[in-house]
Scaffold this motif. Structure first.
Motif, PDB file in Angstrom:
ATOM      1  N   GLY A 263      -5.698   0.878  -7.808  1.00  0.00           N
ATOM      2  CA  GLY A 263      -6.977   1.365  -7.109  1.00  0.00           C
ATOM      3  C   GLY A 263      -6.505   2.318  -6.087  1.00  0.00           C
ATOM      4  N   PHE A 264      -6.998   3.478  -5.952  1.00  0.00           N
ATOM      5  CA  PHE A 264      -7.163   4.573  -5.217  1.00  0.00           C
ATOM      6  C   PHE A 264      -8.337   4.763  -4.196  1.00  0.00           C
ATOM      7  N   ARG A 265      -7.811   5.165  -2.882  1.00  0.00           N
ATOM      8  CA  ARG A 265      -8.674   5.683  -1.761  1.00  0.00           C
ATOM      9  C   ARG A 265      -8.302   6.976  -1.360  1.00  0.00           C
ATOM     10  N   VAL A 266      -9.064   7.986  -1.526  1.00  0.00           N
ATOM     11  CA  VAL A 266      -8.473   9.323  -0.994  1.00  0.00           C
ATOM     12  C   VAL A 266      -9.519   9.914  -0.067  1.00  0.00           C
TER      13      VAL A 266
ATOM     14  N   ARG B 234       7.645   4.720  -2.637  1.00  0.00           N
ATOM     15  CA  ARG B 234       8.553   4.513  -3.501  1.00  0.00           C
ATOM     16  C   ARG B 234       8.625   3.067  -4.164  1.00  0.00           C
ATOM     17  N   ASN B 235       7.996   1.943  -3.663  1.00  0.00           N
ATOM     18  CA  ASN B 235       8.063   0.693  -4.209  1.00  0.00           C
ATOM     19  C   ASN B 235       7.080   0.819  -5.230  1.00  0.00           C
ATOM     20  N   LEU B 236       5.779   1.417  -5.230  1.00  0.00           N
ATOM     21  CA  LEU B 236       4.966   1.212  -6.151  1.00  0.00           C
ATOM     22  C   LEU B 236       5.175   2.255  -7.424  1.00  0.00           C
ATOM     23  N   PHE B 237       5.640   3.627  -7.090  1.00  0.00           N
ATOM     24  CA  PHE B 237       6.136   4.666  -8.357  1.00  0.00           C
ATOM     25  C   PHE B 237       7.533   4.604  -8.346  1.00  0.00           C
ATOM     26  N   GLY B 238       8.286   4.194  -7.674  1.00  0.00           N
ATOM     27  CA  GLY B 238       9.996   4.165  -8.041  1.00  0.00           C
ATOM     28  C   GLY B 238      10.720   5.509  -7.677  1.00  0.00           C
ATOM     29  N   TYR B 239       9.928   6.377  -7.072  1.00  0.00           N
ATOM     30  CA  TYR B 239      10.374   7.820  -6.773  1.00  0.00           C
ATOM     31  C   TYR B 239      11.012   7.750  -5.323  1.00  0.00           C
ATOM     32  N   HIS B 240      12.248   8.290  -4.884  1.00  0.00           N
ATOM     33  CA  HIS B 240      12.548   8.610  -3.689  1.00  0.00           C
ATOM     34  C   HIS B 240      11.721   9.828  -3.009  1.00  0.00           C
TER      35      HIS B 240
ATOM     36  N   LEU C  10      -4.220   6.561  -0.651  1.00  0.00           N
ATOM     37  CA  LEU C  10      -3.643   5.107  -0.651  1.00  0.00           C
ATOM     38  C   LEU C  10      -3.735   4.539  -1.936  1.00  0.00           C
ATOM     39  N   SER C  11      -3.002   4.032  -2.274  1.00  0.00           N
ATOM     40  CA  SER C  11      -2.842   3.223  -3.681  1.00  0.00           C
ATOM     41  C   SER C  11      -2.139   1.877  -3.624  1.00  0.00           C
ATOM     42  N   SER C  12      -2.848   0.931  -4.310  1.00  0.00           N
ATOM     43  CA  SER C  12      -2.479  -0.348  -4.689  1.00  0.00           C
ATOM     44  C   SER C  12      -2.534  -0.850  -5.955  1.00  0.00           C
ATOM     45  N   ARG C  13      -1.366  -1.734  -6.375  1.00  0.00           N
ATOM     46  CA  ARG C  13      -1.654  -2.464  -7.697  1.00  0.00           C
ATOM     47  C   ARG C  13      -2.774  -3.030  -7.929  1.00  0.00           C
ATOM     48  N   GLY C  14      -3.667  -2.756  -8.917  1.00  0.00           N
ATOM     49  CA  GLY C  14      -4.978  -3.579  -9.233  1.00  0.00           C
ATOM     50  C   GLY C  14      -5.109  -4.859  -9.213  1.00  0.00           C
ATOM     51  N   ASP C  15      -3.639  -5.418 -10.061  1.00  0.00           N
ATOM     52  CA  ASP C  15      -3.734  -6.939  -9.910  1.00  0.00           C
ATOM     53  C   ASP C  15      -3.421  -7.505  -8.543  1.00  0.00           C
ATOM     54  N   GLU C  16      -3.102  -6.763  -7.639  1.00  0.00           N
ATOM     55  CA  GLU C  16      -2.896  -7.466  -6.456  1.00  0.00           C
ATOM     56  C   GLU C  16      -4.209  -7.337  -5.635  1.00  0.00           C
TER      57      GLU C  16
ATOM     58  N   VAL D 156       0.626  -1.307   0.015  1.00  0.00           N
ATOM     59  CA  VAL D 156      -0.081   0.078   0.077  1.00  0.00           C
ATOM     60  C   VAL D 156       0.848   1.222  -0.066  1.00  0.00           C
ATOM     61  N   ALA D 157       0.689   2.114  -1.102  1.00  0.00           N
ATOM     62  CA  ALA D 157       1.372   3.321  -1.161  1.00  0.00           C
ATOM     63  C   ALA D 157       0.471   4.731  -0.603  1.00  0.00           C
ATOM     64  N   VAL D 158       1.114   5.234   0.396  1.00  0.00           N
ATOM     65  CA  VAL D 158       0.479   6.445   0.918  1.00  0.00           C
ATOM     66  C   VAL D 158       1.128   7.632   0.811  1.00  0.00           C
ATOM     67  N   PHE D 159       0.557   8.724   0.099  1.00  0.00           N
ATOM     68  CA  PHE D 159       1.053   9.862  -0.250  1.00  0.00           C
ATOM     69  C   PHE D 159      -0.167  11.192  -0.045  1.00  0.00           C
ATOM     70  N   GLY D 160       0.503  12.365   0.273  1.00  0.00           N
ATOM     71  CA  GLY D 160      -0.447  13.237   0.349  1.00  0.00           C
ATOM     72  C   GLY D 160      -0.242  14.560  -0.573  1.00  0.00           C
ATOM     73  N   ILE D 161      -1.557  15.400  -1.135  1.00  0.00           N
ATOM     74  CA  ILE D 161      -1.585  16.160  -2.019  1.00  0.00           C
ATOM     75  C   ILE D 161      -2.192  17.592  -1.267  1.00  0.00           C
ATOM     76  N   ASP D 162      -1.215  18.562  -1.542  1.00  0.00           N
ATOM     77  CA  ASP D 162      -1.595  19.651  -0.882  1.00  0.00           C
ATOM     78  C   ASP D 162      -2.755  20.533  -1.595  1.00  0.00           C
ATOM     79  N   GLY D 163      -3.281  21.659  -1.215  1.00  0.00           N
ATOM     80  CA  GLY D 163      -4.273  22.558  -1.834  1.00  0.00           C
ATOM     81  C   GLY D 163      -3.472  23.245  -3.350  1.00  0.00           C
ATOM     82  N   ASP D 164      -2.501  22.893  -3.809  1.00  0.00           N
ATOM     83  CA  ASP D 164      -1.838  23.187  -4.996  1.00  0.00           C
ATOM     84  C   ASP D 164      -1.657  21.911  -5.621  1.00  0.00           C
TER      85      ASP D 164
END
Length: 718
Positions: free
Chosen positions: A107-110, A47-53, A125-131, A28-36
């Motif tokens: 799949g996303f949950r926001v 990082r494991n899901l999207f590959g970015y540090h 929160l995001s996870s690969r759809g096949d999983e 499960v990937a967890v990340f936050g989006i601000d007002g911008d």
């Protein structure tokens, strides 16, 4: 939440669901989006899901994580964030972009949260759809499996406690699902193979080796009287870190297919019951104890209640007359059922069964019968209305009635009862009940025959022992005879005081080897013969020599004897022994002598001469004669017993009666292994002769024979 908080969390690994569930393996990937619509939080797993540090993603536009949509990748991120802000919670499937350009179905949950300083942040929160699809499929399959599968399914923890099971297995066990959860498998399953089933499951959990198609015969707590054969397969349950937390299993009831195993299981249980009964029944030669042992062997393994009753004709007539009532005496009973069953089995001592009863039916054939507890049975068999009501209310639904027959004689009856919670008696149960009754009957008959022989022996022994001792004016005499305990046969111990010419006195004590009527008869022969010989032989060794010849002629192979000839005019005391424990002399000053110079060989051996030794007894001296029962005890050396007797003799009071009682109280155990004789004789001055009194020992109460004669020592004019 700080919008600029960097979080790689790569050393902690991806965020996962609760340990032990199928979702555990979904990253499960967890990340936050601000007002911008910029990335302000980069949580574990992103990082494991999207590959970015974190340094590459934080503060970057959210469009970084999505492929361009209609030429503008911002639209996908902004639309997702806006839905989270306006709807409060949104979930759906979107295409995401990996750092290497790969497009992922995710799949996303926001949902919105309030960050530091009141800023609104949309958490995603995001996870690969096949999983996710795999997890959903597994969950749906597992749910359907536990709901509809006709095969028993179970999950156990490392301690073999139930974590989860389906209804099919609960039905097999005869208990609701909730009654399983948290209980150990041994609390539910009852096997007869000594714990092998549980050891197999522990090996699966500990070593990780599955087992498949193992056949197990057992019963369950929900069906305690129903034998089952199960085909079981078990496999280890693993966690991500590689531990072995428990066992999963599949259980199939193959009882019908494996009826031979069911019968073998039942046979093993019957044999095990018979084996236990063999060790329980007949440990003593006491009739009532044997009856109680039969009840203990049958309840609760074979029946919910049991009684043992003896018929009243066992000592009077052999034949059973079906036209007469059967009268029994109840000597043992027991039940595991609550009242009024307890009152039922313990309420009567004497029971009357009218002609035509089920008891008459059973005695007429001599074979066990099984009868239902119904109105017909109550009317035919139970005379008393209140007893019939108790039986009807007791919970017993079936009775197995078996005759107690041994050596062709009916000793009594055994009744076994079962409640509605158990299956009724089968043909195999009839055979088992008959076998239990037969074994108990033989033990009961042995106890009865032993009691009869012991009573005959005691009667014979009482008749042959002196009811009163000879009187003489020169000795004080106190004597005791204690028969062995109820568990031993009558012995051959004997004693006598013989009046001889010229105021002389003969003291004799002996012991015939063995027990029973034969030993008592041999004792009587020797006592009467010794009394007759004492009037013809003054020398003790001559008397023993002739007594030895008589013993050999009578076939008496081994008997000990001590003879003392006392002359009160001189104090001269002559002693000869045929292998008997030595006499003791207590002098007036308290000194104790053991006269062991002439031990000799026992009577009946022959070929060895006897010797006489001579001592003189002063005024106030006390002789102690006894048999080996007084100084011998299991686990103790005979010298210890002799030393103990010396100690007790050294502190005796003036009264010989009190002295005899004190010696027996300190030296004789509560349960005698052998008969015991004690004869005390004290030399004293002239006193008026006293009449002799004697009490024969009571074999059950251990009351000794006792008598006291008061005689002064010296003849007039001496």
């Amino acid at each position: 939440m700080p919008p600029d908080r960097p979080s790689d969390a790569g050393d902690r690994g991806p965020l996962r669901s609760e340990p032990g569930s199928l979702l555990e393996h979904v990253a499960v990937a967890v990340f936050g989006i601000d007002g911008d619509n910029r990335i302000c939080y980069w949580g574990p797993g992103a990082r494991n899901l999207f590959g970015y540090h974190a340094t590459e993603a934080l503060s970057k536009p959210g469009a970084l994580l999505f492929p361009a949509s209609c030429g503008d990748g911002l639209d996908t991120c902004s639309r997702m964030a806006e839905r989270g802000r306006t709807q409060g919670y949104w979930r759906g499937r979107l295409h995401a972009r990996h750092r290497d350009g790969t497009v992922l179905d995710c799949g996303f949950r926001v949902f919105p949260v309030t960050g530091v300083g009141g800023h609104s942040v949309v958490m995603a929160l995001s996870s690969r759809g096949d999983e996710l699809d795999r997890v959903k499929t597994n969950l749906a399959f597992l749910d359907a499996l536990f709901q509809t599968c006709p095969i028993g399914l179970v999950m156990l923890d490392e301690e073999l406690r139930y974590l989860h099971l389906n209804q099919a297995l609960a039905d097999m066990n005869g208990l609701p699902i909730e009654d399983h959860i948290g209980r150990r498998i041994a609390d539910i399953m009852v096997t007869s193979e000594g714990g092998e089933y549980e050891r197999m499951l522990r090996a699966v959990a500990r070593e990780g080796r599955p087992v498949a198609g193992v056949l197990v015969g057992m019963r369950t707590r929900g069906h305690p009287d129903r034998d089952r054969v199960l085909s079981v397969s078990f496999f280890p349950l693993t966690q991500a870190v590689g531990t072995l937390p428990g066992v999963g299993g599949l259980v199939v009831d193959v009882t019908d297919r494996e009826q031979a195993i069911v019968e073998a299981t039942a046979s093993r249980q019957r044999l095990a019951l018979l084996d236990r009964a063999s060790g329980l029944i007949g440990t003593t030669l006491d009739v009532e104890v044997t009856a109680r042992e039969l009840v203990a062997a049958a309840v609760p393994d074979f029946a919910d209640g049991a009684t043992v009753e003896l018929v009243d004709w066992m000592d009077e007539r052999e034949a059973f007359d079906p036209a007469l009532p059967v009268i029994t005496r109840r000597i043992a009973a027991g039940t595991v059922l609550p009242p009024p069953a307890t009152e039922l089995v313990s309420g009567l001592d004497v029971v009357h069964y009218p002609p035509g009863s089920a008891i008459h039916q059973m005695l007429g054939t001599g074979r066990p019968v099984c009868v239902p507890v119904n109105q017909e049975f109550l009317a035919r068999t139970v005379l008393h209305e209140n007893r019939a009501r108790l039986l009807a209310d007791s919970g017993l639904t079936h009775l197995l009635i078996a005759p107690l027959i041994a050596r062709g004689t009916v000793q009594g009856i055994a009744l076994f009862g079962r409640s509605a919670a158990r299956a009724s008696f089968t043909e195999q149960d009839l055979s088992l009940g008959g076998e239990l009754a037969s074994r108990a009957a033989l033990c009961l008959d042995n106890a009865r025959l032993y009691s009869r022989e012991r009573d005959i022996g005691l009667t014979l022994q009482r008749a042959l022992l002196p009811s009163s001792l000879a009187t003489s004016p020169y000795l004080h005499i106190a004597h005791r005879y204690l028969p062995g305990s109820r568990g031993t046969e009558v012995g051959g111990d004997w004693y006598d005081v013989i009046a001889l010419p010229d105021h002389q006195v003969g003291l004799v004590v002996g012991d015939v080897m063995g027990h029973g009527v034969a030993a008592a008869a041999s004792m009587g022969r020797l006592r009467i013969t010794a009394k007759a010989l004492a009037r013809h032989y003054k020398e003790p060794d001559e008397l023993l020599t002739e007594l030895d010849h008589c013993a050999q002629d009578a076939g008496i192979e081994f008997a000990t004897c001590l003879y003392i000839h006392y002359d009160p005019t001189t104090g001269r005391t002559r002693i000869a022994s045929a292998g008997h424990p030595p006499p003791l002399v207590r002098h007036p000053d308290g000194r104790i002598d053991v006269i062991d110079e002439v031990l000799g060989v026992p009577l009946g051996v022959g070929g060895c001469p006897f010797r006489t030794t001579e001592i003189r007894l002063p005024d106030g001296a006390t002789l102690a004669l006894y048999t080996d029962g007084l100084i011998e005890a299991r686990g103790h050396d005979i010298d210890e017993g002799l030393n103990a007797l010396r100690t007790e003799l050294g502190r005796i009071p003036d009264s010989l009666e009190a002295a005899a009682d004190g010696i027996l109280a300190h030296l004789v155990p509560s349960s005698l292994a052998d008969d015991t004789v004690l004869l005390l004789a004290r030399v004293g001055r002239r006193q008026p002769p006293q009449p002799c009194r004697s009490l024969h020992g009571d074999p059950a109460g251990q009351r000794p024979q006792r008598a006291e004669n008061h005689w002064p020592r010296r003849a007039p004019g001496r």
